[in-house]
Every structure is written in structure tokens, then in C-alpha cells.
Design a protein around this motif. Sequence first.
Motif, PDB file in Angstrom:
ATOM      1  N   ASN A  12      -7.714  13.316 110.590  1.00 51.20           N
ATOM      2  CA  ASN A  12      -9.016  13.939 110.814  1.00 51.20           C
ATOM      3  C   ASN A  12      -9.936  13.039 111.638  1.00 51.20           C
ATOM      4  OD1 ASN A  12      -8.573  16.384 109.500  1.00 51.20           O
ATOM      5  ND2 ASN A  12      -9.155  15.557 107.505  1.00 51.20           N
ATOM      6  N   GLU A  13      -9.959  11.755 111.299  1.00 55.10           N
ATOM      7  CA  GLU A  13     -10.847  10.838 112.015  1.00 55.10           C
ATOM      8  C   GLU A  13     -10.370  10.619 113.440  1.00 55.10           C
ATOM      9  OE1 GLU A  13     -11.288   7.319 109.647  1.00 55.10           O
ATOM     10  OE2 GLU A  13     -12.682   8.324 108.264  1.00 55.10           O
ATOM     11  N   ALA A  14      -9.067  10.579 113.610  1.00 54.53           N
ATOM     12  CA  ALA A  14      -8.516  10.366 114.952  1.00 54.53           C
ATOM     13  C   ALA A  14      -8.853  11.555 115.855  1.00 54.53           C
ATOM     14  CB  ALA A  14      -7.008  10.152 114.871  1.00 54.53           C
ATOM     15  N   ALA A  16     -11.467  13.497 115.528  1.00 55.54           N
ATOM     16  CA  ALA A  16     -12.899  13.406 115.821  1.00 55.54           C
ATOM     17  C   ALA A  16     -13.159  12.372 116.912  1.00 55.54           C
ATOM     18  CB  ALA A  16     -13.673  13.059 114.541  1.00 55.54           C
ATOM     19  N   GLU A  17     -12.516  11.223 116.798  1.00 58.92           N
ATOM     20  CA  GLU A  17     -12.712  10.181 117.803  1.00 58.92           C
ATOM     21  C   GLU A  17     -12.193  10.640 119.163  1.00 58.92           C
ATOM     22  OE1 GLU A  17     -14.419   7.424 117.824  1.00 58.92           O
ATOM     23  OE2 GLU A  17     -13.733   6.771 119.803  1.00 58.92           O
ATOM     24  N   ALA A  18     -11.037  11.300 119.144  1.00 58.92           N
ATOM     25  CA  ALA A  18     -10.466  11.796 120.404  1.00 58.92           C
ATOM     26  C   ALA A  18     -11.418  12.803 121.051  1.00 58.92           C
ATOM     27  CB  ALA A  18      -9.100  12.434 120.161  1.00 58.92           C
ATOM     28  N   ALA A  19     -12.047  13.644 120.231  1.00 55.37           N
ATOM     29  CA  ALA A  19     -12.975  14.646 120.769  1.00 55.37           C
ATOM     30  C   ALA A  19     -14.140  13.951 121.468  1.00 55.37           C
ATOM     31  CB  ALA A  19     -13.484  15.551 119.647  1.00 55.37           C
ATOM     32  N   VAL A  20     -14.688  12.942 120.817  1.00 53.91           N
ATOM     33  CA  VAL A  20     -15.813  12.217 121.426  1.00 53.91           C
ATOM     34  C   VAL A  20     -15.366  11.596 122.751  1.00 53.91           C
ATOM     35  CG1 VAL A  20     -17.352  10.237 121.164  1.00 53.91           C
ATOM     36  CG2 VAL A  20     -16.979  11.800 119.238  1.00 53.91           C
ATOM     37  N   ARG A  21     -14.169  11.015 122.733  1.00 57.37           N
ATOM     38  CA  ARG A  21     -13.663  10.391 123.966  1.00 57.37           C
ATOM     39  C   ARG A  21     -13.367  11.419 125.042  1.00 57.37           C
ATOM     40  NH1 ARG A  21     -10.678   4.868 122.811  1.00 57.37           N
ATOM     41  NH2 ARG A  21     -11.951   4.175 121.058  1.00 57.37           N
ATOM     42  N   ALA A  22     -13.099  12.659 124.616  1.00 61.37           N
ATOM     43  CA  ALA A  22     -12.852  13.727 125.594  1.00 61.37           C
ATOM     44  C   ALA A  22     -14.172  14.312 126.113  1.00 61.37           C
ATOM     45  CB  ALA A  22     -11.997  14.825 124.968  1.00 61.37           C
ATOM     46  N   GLY A  23     -15.278  13.782 125.630  1.00 64.03           N
ATOM     47  CA  GLY A  23     -16.571  14.232 126.160  1.00 64.03           C
ATOM     48  C   GLY A  23     -17.302  15.207 125.261  1.00 64.03           C
ATOM     49  N   CYS A  24     -16.807  15.425 124.047  1.00 67.33           N
ATOM     50  CA  CYS A  24     -17.495  16.316 123.104  1.00 67.33           C
ATOM     51  C   CYS A  24     -18.840  15.687 122.727  1.00 67.33           C
ATOM     52  CB  CYS A  24     -16.632  16.532 121.870  1.00 67.33           C
ATOM     53  SG  CYS A  24     -17.468  17.451 120.558  1.00 67.33           S
ATOM     54  N   ARG A  25     -19.923  16.391 122.993  1.00 65.74           N
ATOM     55  CA  ARG A  25     -21.257  15.857 122.683  1.00 65.74           C
ATOM     56  C   ARG A  25     -22.033  16.781 121.762  1.00 65.74           C
ATOM     57  NH1 ARG A  25     -18.940  12.272 124.032  1.00 65.74           N
ATOM     58  NH2 ARG A  25     -19.369  10.651 125.571  1.00 65.74           N
ATOM     59  N   PHE A  26     -21.337  17.727 121.156  1.00 62.40           N
ATOM     60  CA  PHE A  26     -21.978  18.539 120.125  1.00 62.40           C
ATOM     61  C   PHE A  26     -20.931  18.933 119.102  1.00 62.40           C
ATOM     62  CE2 PHE A  26     -23.406  22.362 117.986  1.00 62.40           C
ATOM     63  CZ  PHE A  26     -24.702  22.011 117.641  1.00 62.40           C
ATOM     64  N   TYR A  27     -21.266  18.687 117.840  1.00 66.76           N
ATOM     65  CA  TYR A  27     -20.386  19.100 116.755  1.00 66.76           C
ATOM     66  C   TYR A  27     -21.240  19.730 115.672  1.00 66.76           C
ATOM     67  CZ  TYR A  27     -17.415  19.152 112.699  1.00 66.76           C
ATOM     68  OH  TYR A  27     -16.723  19.584 111.598  1.00 66.76           O
ATOM     69  N   ALA A  28     -20.818  20.886 115.191  1.00 71.37           N
ATOM     70  CA  ALA A  28     -21.448  21.480 114.014  1.00 71.37           C
ATOM     71  C   ALA A  28     -20.341  21.875 113.055  1.00 71.37           C
ATOM     72  CB  ALA A  28     -22.272  22.709 114.401  1.00 71.37           C
ATOM     73  N   GLY A  29     -20.555  21.641 111.781  1.00 69.84           N
ATOM     74  CA  GLY A  29     -19.519  21.962 110.812  1.00 69.84           C
ATOM     75  C   GLY A  29     -20.093  22.125 109.423  1.00 69.84           C
ATOM     76  N   GLN A 147      -0.820  11.120 116.543  1.00 72.77           N
ATOM     77  CA  GLN A 147      -0.876  10.839 117.975  1.00 72.77           C
ATOM     78  C   GLN A 147      -0.901  12.133 118.788  1.00 72.77           C
ATOM     79  OE1 GLN A 147      -0.887   7.547 119.612  1.00 72.77           O
ATOM     80  NE2 GLN A 147      -1.736   9.029 121.057  1.00 72.77           N
ATOM     81  N   GLU A 148      -0.055  13.058 118.413  1.00 74.64           N
ATOM     82  CA  GLU A 148      -0.005  14.286 119.204  1.00 74.64           C
ATOM     83  C   GLU A 148      -1.277  15.107 119.015  1.00 74.64           C
ATOM     84  OE1 GLU A 148       3.380  17.382 120.605  1.00 74.64           O
ATOM     85  OE2 GLU A 148       3.133  17.175 118.449  1.00 74.64           O
ATOM     86  N   MET A 149      -1.842  15.099 117.826  1.00 68.30           N
ATOM     87  CA  MET A 149      -3.104  15.821 117.615  1.00 68.30           C
ATOM     88  C   MET A 149      -4.213  15.221 118.479  1.00 68.30           C
ATOM     89  SD  MET A 149      -2.499  18.411 115.697  1.00 68.30           S
ATOM     90  CE  MET A 149      -4.041  19.066 115.067  1.00 68.30           C
ATOM     91  N   VAL A 150      -4.193  13.903 118.600  1.00 72.05           N
ATOM     92  CA  VAL A 150      -5.174  13.219 119.465  1.00 72.05           C
ATOM     93  C   VAL A 150      -4.991  13.661 120.920  1.00 72.05           C
ATOM     94  CG1 VAL A 150      -5.634  10.950 120.497  1.00 72.05           C
ATOM     95  CG2 VAL A 150      -5.656  11.225 118.011  1.00 72.05           C
ATOM     96  N   GLU A 180      -1.607   7.336 110.382  1.00 70.95           N
ATOM     97  CA  GLU A 180      -0.466   6.910 111.192  1.00 70.95           C
ATOM     98  C   GLU A 180      -0.983   6.033 112.317  1.00 70.95           C
ATOM     99  OE1 GLU A 180       3.097  10.043 111.278  1.00 70.95           O
ATOM    100  OE2 GLU A 180       1.349  10.769 112.341  1.00 70.95           O
ATOM    101  N   PRO A 181      -0.101   5.222 112.879  1.00 67.78           N
ATOM    102  CA  PRO A 181      -0.522   4.445 114.050  1.00 67.78           C
ATOM    103  C   PRO A 181      -0.808   5.399 115.204  1.00 67.78           C
ATOM    104  CG  PRO A 181       1.512   3.578 113.113  1.00 67.78           C
ATOM    105  CD  PRO A 181       1.269   4.907 112.456  1.00 67.78           C
ATOM    106  N   VAL A 182      -1.860   5.104 115.942  1.00 64.21           N
ATOM    107  CA  VAL A 182      -2.223   5.975 117.050  1.00 64.21           C
ATOM    108  C   VAL A 182      -2.842   5.142 118.173  1.00 64.21           C
ATOM    109  CG1 VAL A 182      -4.465   6.510 115.990  1.00 64.21           C
ATOM    110  CG2 VAL A 182      -3.516   8.075 117.673  1.00 64.21           C
ATOM    111  N   THR A 183      -2.548   5.535 119.392  1.00 62.89           N
ATOM    112  CA  THR A 183      -3.210   4.940 120.548  1.00 62.89           C
ATOM    113  C   THR A 183      -4.227   5.947 121.060  1.00 62.89           C
ATOM    114  OG1 THR A 183      -1.137   3.830 121.093  1.00 62.89           O
ATOM    115  CG2 THR A 183      -2.836   3.868 122.803  1.00 62.89           C
ATOM    116  N   LEU A 184      -5.477   5.542 121.080  1.00 69.57           N
ATOM    117  CA  LEU A 184      -6.546   6.465 121.485  1.00 69.57           C
ATOM    118  C   LEU A 184      -6.710   6.469 122.994  1.00 69.57           C
ATOM    119  CD1 LEU A 184      -8.958   5.442 118.640  1.00 69.57           C
ATOM    120  CD2 LEU A 184      -7.981   7.728 118.924  1.00 69.57           C
ATOM    121  N   PRO A 185      -7.118   7.601 123.535  1.00 73.78           N
ATOM    122  CA  PRO A 185      -7.302   7.676 124.987  1.00 73.78           C
ATOM    123  C   PRO A 185      -8.581   6.949 125.407  1.00 73.78           C
ATOM    124  CG  PRO A 185      -8.047   9.696 123.961  1.00 73.78           C
ATOM    125  CD  PRO A 185      -7.470   8.859 122.855  1.00 73.78           C
ATOM    126  N   ASP A 186      -8.656   6.609 126.672  1.00 75.77           N
ATOM    127  CA  ASP A 186      -9.904   6.045 127.192  1.00 75.77           C
ATOM    128  C   ASP A 186     -10.965   7.146 127.220  1.00 75.77           C
ATOM    129  OD1 ASP A 186      -8.599   3.697 127.563  1.00 75.77           O
ATOM    130  OD2 ASP A 186      -8.200   4.012 129.703  1.00 75.77           O
TER     131      ASP A 186
END
Lengths: 375, 260, 197
Positions: A12-14, A16-29, A147-150, A180-186
Motif C-alpha cells: 500500500n505504501e509503495a 502511494a509513493e509511486a503515485a506521488v513520484r508519477a506526479g499525483c498531486r491530489f488524493y482523496a480517500g 514491484q509490479e504494482m509500483v 517486499e523489496p522494491v525499487t522505486l521510480p525516479d
Amino acid sequence: MVMGQKVLMKGNEAIAEAAVRAGCRFYAGYPITPQNEIPEYMSWRQYEAGGQFVQAESELAAINMVYGAGGAGTRAMTSSSSPGISLKQEGMSYLAGAEVPAVIVNMVRCGPGLGGIQPAQSDYFQATRGGGHGDYHMLVLAGESVQEMVDLTCLAFDKADEYRNPVLLLGDAILGQIMEPVTLPDPVDTAGLPDKPWATTGTGGLRRRNVINSLDLRPESLERHNLKLKAKYDRMASSEQRHAGYRIDDATLVLVAYGSTARICRRAVDLARREGIAAGLLRPISLWPFPAEAFEAAVPRAGAFLAVEMSLGQMVEDVRLAVQFRRPVYFYGRTGGVVPTPAEVLVQIRETAGACGASTAPAASGAARGGGLVK
Amino acid sequence: MKQVFARPRALSPGATHYCPGCTYGIVHRLIAEALDDLAITGRAVGVASVGCTVLAYDYFECDFQQAAHGRAPAVATGIKRTRPDAVVFTLQGDGDLAAIGTAEIIHAAARGENITVFFLNNTIYGMTGGQMAPTTLLGQRSTTSQAGREPGRAGRPIRVSEMLATLDGPAYIERVAVDTPAHAAKVRRAIHRALELQLAGAGFTLVEVLSACPTNWGLTPGEALDRIGREVISYYPLGVYRDSSAASPAGADAPGGISQ
Amino acid sequence: MSNPAACEPGRSDNVPATHELVLAGFGGQGILAMGQLLAYAGMLEEKHVSWLPSYGAEMRGGTANCTVVISDEPVASPVSSRPSIVVAMNDPSLDRFEPTVRPGGLLLINTSLCGRQARRQDVRVLEVPATGIADELGEGRVANMVMLGALLGATGLVGAQSVLESLAKVLPPRRHGLIPLNQRALLRGQEIAARHS
């Protein structure tokens, strides 16, 4: 967090972090187990990234906030789990109708009703058939690991913008909770993302008004709009099929599974190979569009298909549609939050192989070594 | 010759779909005048809701989003949070805001979202053909309360402005009416005030406008206006229900926006 | 990703070394943290790892457990109904998970809090007075580290050094002062395992 380095992260956290790195600047939940780590993470991370987080009063409000933000041109996301996703269907239909890009995450739990909080894949129909009203489709992506979800989260934002369409990321309770181990995108530079000239950013007195809208009371006009959407869905259906195969080239019994179940099936395939059963795995990654083309390649060699799901049989219908009665299609499913074990799947493989006469794998593949059942 | 009357520039040319005698057109005109006066049409993003305001996006020369039934405050939240420089307003009827959208309006108000809500209360579902609304007065006939609203079966009407004024979030709430020219002048002032407060970052503002629905009330336009003065205002008193801007510095608590 | 085999992990027909562990105890005993350290250390040693907690309503009942898989190959199922190793930090955990240990597997029991001995004859049993030793060290909360030390000593699953390295990464810098105590606890656990091997 150091870039390019492997970190141990909860699914779940990965995401969320991937979304931010993908440029997500609004989240509502809205809170619901087992995806709570996504809003929890976003509640501080969005502000750190210069974005906005809103804990909405309901899933309905959350998806409609995303509609507002996405319509105003911001990369926006919401997440929930099955009962909450049911509530979001209204908004998803509007997003599709008004062509607003958005990413929706469903960490599926077992149902129906309040069901339970354990993993399931019983939202497949809802995800792939358009759970809301009206003719529409969403790109539905399902990973099997953190990793694949990221990776798919990043892809989801790009595809949502490319098609001006909501994209659904389908996980399950396992993928949300697992570390799990994951490599996050830039991180992407949000300023460098493509312009959205259709967004409601204010006319600035420089252009005609932009309207985000799904209403059209004139039948011929609405039909034209729907046909335009259909053309878009057709493009998606031909360009966005994704799948992966495992030991499939010489497989006579082809397992079909996605998400967490696929990794369990991969182990079962290895166990079956050790017994001399030429099993393989075809893993859909895009659930809509379903990777039917991959089946065209598999059908000539395969004696039979075995769909394995954490449901009472949903994806198996797409398998049957893809196989088109050319080969028998079998099904094995667990439900209620029960996760099938590799050993249970192996039993099904043996029975299916016996029923369809799946031949022994060629010796060259190295089968029939090893020590049989380990699990 | 001096021109003394013109269509506001923010109001789109063409006729509206509103029924003869409907007062929504007056409210649209007053909103458009305010957009002109404050020179904010280029920054404005409206949110149309479901009900008679559903086509509002056709009537203003600013950007617009059409929202699902009741969800306009949530949509407006998403827009304002990501476009803090935009002036974001919703147009919502009483079915939309006071029934299906109660959760959204209460929580947008409680969060103090820096948006402006124009709440058009005509005590009935207009678009769908005159069904009882949460705001329908006791004894008022509708297609789903044909002998008149009876509290034992259908409960009692909701006073939205009073209810929202119990919250600490809103910056400004006023109830006005369009039944007389004098009252309409107050509508104009309330619309200006709400938008000015949003521009100052004060937070959530709501203007409830008591409106006439001659078609579904079964009255002539003149009788319908008379009914507002005779029956509606006595249940829904006019006035300012909240104005916290005098008490605290503007924008002290309103949520900020995304950094662009 | 349309190239079928491109993103799939390598195949293996050799029986790979895969360890599936269930760690269980009371909430507050550091069960989840123990599992995370193990997974983190495995990752640092380039192994394939997964950590899956119990969550939701189950958590509220005061019990905590997690499943850790450490393997030479990509982790297939992060859920295990027949773990190769079970750590029981209290009685309810022993009752619940002892029957699930794979024959020939390993059962670690926190004898300080478990009122009974193991019933299984077909598994290796290691009795560790983890809470008692932690109390001797002056901090009852490091019982999980004593147990983790015993686990490492008995299995060599990952190196103690990797666990300490993980601890340094997981703990915020302001709490790095706790590392020496954790290290002592780990060592005491390893000694227990050595005595029984």
C-alpha cells in the motif's frame, strides 16, 4: 529515500509513493481495511510533495473530489477496497463519460456485502465490465508483486492522461499488506507533463470556456459521443493488452491466473513440472483489455486451460471467450478470503492433466528432477 | 445615449431552459453580474449539479464541471484544492443539496473549503416533476405528498442555513429571497459578499436563495412570488446566519491549495 | 511487458531453499518488528523475501502474527498454512500454530510465557526463556530480539550482522542508542541456540 535502491516496503505504501513520484498531486480517500496505509501515507506525503490530501466524508465524496481535481488538470487518485469501490462506481461512470483521467486503486477483499477483510479476486466482473452505469470501459491493471504494482501505478497515470479515461489498479489484500523489496521510480517533473488544454483551469479570458460534462440530452449527439468513446476503447483493446508467461512455450496445460494467485500458480507449475506434467502459466496483467491475443498463441499447443482465482469463477469467463471452445477450460477457485496453496493448485493440475491428457514435458526442459512435493 | 441595461458579459447569450416564471434566471443574472463586477470570469470555475441547475454550464462564460447528484461540493473541493487561484462556485437545488448531497455539503462546510455555494431553494424537486423535497413545507402538495406534506409520514422540512451555521467551518451563510425587487437587491449583495470572501481566502460561503417554482407549485408566476413572501419566508427566515469574517482574520483557517 | 518471458523470474527445477516462518505472540511483543527485521536482513543478503502481517479486526484482539518467507527464488505464496518454522511467544500462539509446523520443521517456544511444552514429536523444538532473558537485560521489550537471536542461531537463516544493519536502517537515528541493547539480546538468543545444537 535513496533513488534506485531497493527498499523493503509495504504494498500500500509503495503504491502511494509511486503515485506521488508519477506526479499525483491530489488524493482523496476514506478509511477501509485493507488499504488504510494508502490514505495514511498520502496524508503527509502529498503535502510534502506540494499536493493536497483530503480525508473525505465517504467514498462517494472522495471519487467526486478526484473528478473535480482531475477535471481541473491535476493527476489525481483515490483508493479503497471492495465495499468502498462499490460506492465509487457512480463517480467512475462520470469520469469515463466526462473523459476525466484518474487512477483508482482497489485492494480487493472478500465479499459479498461487508464480507471479510481477507484477500479475494471477486471484484473482477465489477472491474472489467464497468461496475457503474452506462457503456464504458476502464483500463484495468493487476500486478502480482509490490514491484509490479509500483510499476503499474506509474503506467496507470500515463495511460489515464493518454486516453483521458479512468484507470483501475486491481490488487488484493495480500498485495496491500505484504512487504517486499522494491525499487522505486525516479519522480517525474510535474511541470514537464503534457498540457491539458481541456481542463477547467479558468479561461483567463483567453479562450472559450471548458466544460467537464457527461450530460447530453440529445440522443444523436450522445450517440456520437458514445461512439467516440467506443473508438477510444477499441484503441485501448488493441494497444493495451498486457500479459506475462511462465514456462508456457512447451506447456500443454496452461494455468491462467492474475495477481497474488499467479505467484502461487507459478510455484504449482514448478511442482507439476517436477512430476513430469508440462504445465505453464499465462498471467493477464491487463484484465481489461483481456490479453486475448496471448491465447491465440497458446491455443495451438495447449491441451487445456485451468483458470485459478480467488473467486467463484469470474476471469474464467474471459478465458472461455478467448479460447472460444477450441480447448477445454477448467476452473479452480477459493473464496471468502481463503488463499489457495501451491499444493492445492498442484492437485488440480494433476486432475486436469489426467482429464485432458496433458503430455509429459520433453526431457530437455529438465522436468522430473527434484523431489516432488515440497510444500 | 447612455446605456443603462445590458446582459452581463459573464452570462452566455441565448435562452435558458427554465420554465416561465422560474426565478433561477434572476439568480444566474446576479451571479454573472458579480463575476463581471469583480472581474473574475476568467478565474471562475462553476460546478453544475443535478436538478434544474443541471445545464448551468451552458449559461456562464466561465469554465464549468457538471457534477453527479449531490456531489457538487466534493467536486468543487477537488477543483479548489488543486487550483487555489480559481474562484469556485456551485449551483445546487434543494433536492441536490439537502437530500442526496447532505453529507457533501456538511463536510465541505465543516472543512471550511474556500468555495461558494449558491443554494437555490424552491421547496420542491423541479426537474423530475414536482416531488416532495426535504425543504417542502408542511401541508405543501407535491406529486409524492398529494394531500400535502404530513409530518407523521414524511417528517419535517430541513432548514439548511440554520443547520450549517451550527458548524464552526463556514465563514459566511445568508438566506435571501427573490420575491421582490428589494429582496433581489439583497441577493445581489449576498452573492458579492460570498465571492469577495472567497477571494480573500475566508473559507466556506453559502447563499441560500428562496426561489419560486410556479410550474410545480401550480401557481401563476405572480402567485408564486407572493407565496414566497406569504408562506416560505415565515418558515425559512431571511438573514445572515453566519459571518465569521468580522471575528477572525480572513483566511486564517481555510485549507490552502496545491503549489503549482 | 508484452514479451511473455521478459519480466518473469528465472525458472528452477532444483528444489530451492525456501523458509516459511510464522511469528506469533501478543500485540506489543514486537512480533511484526521481528518479522520485518528478518525480511529486511534477508533482502540485504540478496535473498527473496516477503513479510505479511495479520491485520484488521484480528489485530484488535491482542494477538499479532506475521508470515515471513525467505527464499532463493521469487516468493510464490506469501501466505503459509504449513510453515517450516514457527515462533510462539505466548500460549495462544503455541496452541494455534504448533499444529501447523511442517514435519521436520522447527518450533521455537518462549518458555517464559508458555505454560506447556511442545506436543509435536515430529518437529525440532527449541525452548527459549526469551522474556526472562530480556528482563535480565533490564528491558522486557527486547524478548523479540532474544528470540530472533535463537532463531538465527538455530537456522543460520540470515546473519546477525544483517539484522543489526537492518535495525540501523529501520530505527530513526534518535533511537540508535538502543542498538547495543538489541545486539546483546540477539547474542543471548544465539547462545541459547548454540547450547542446544
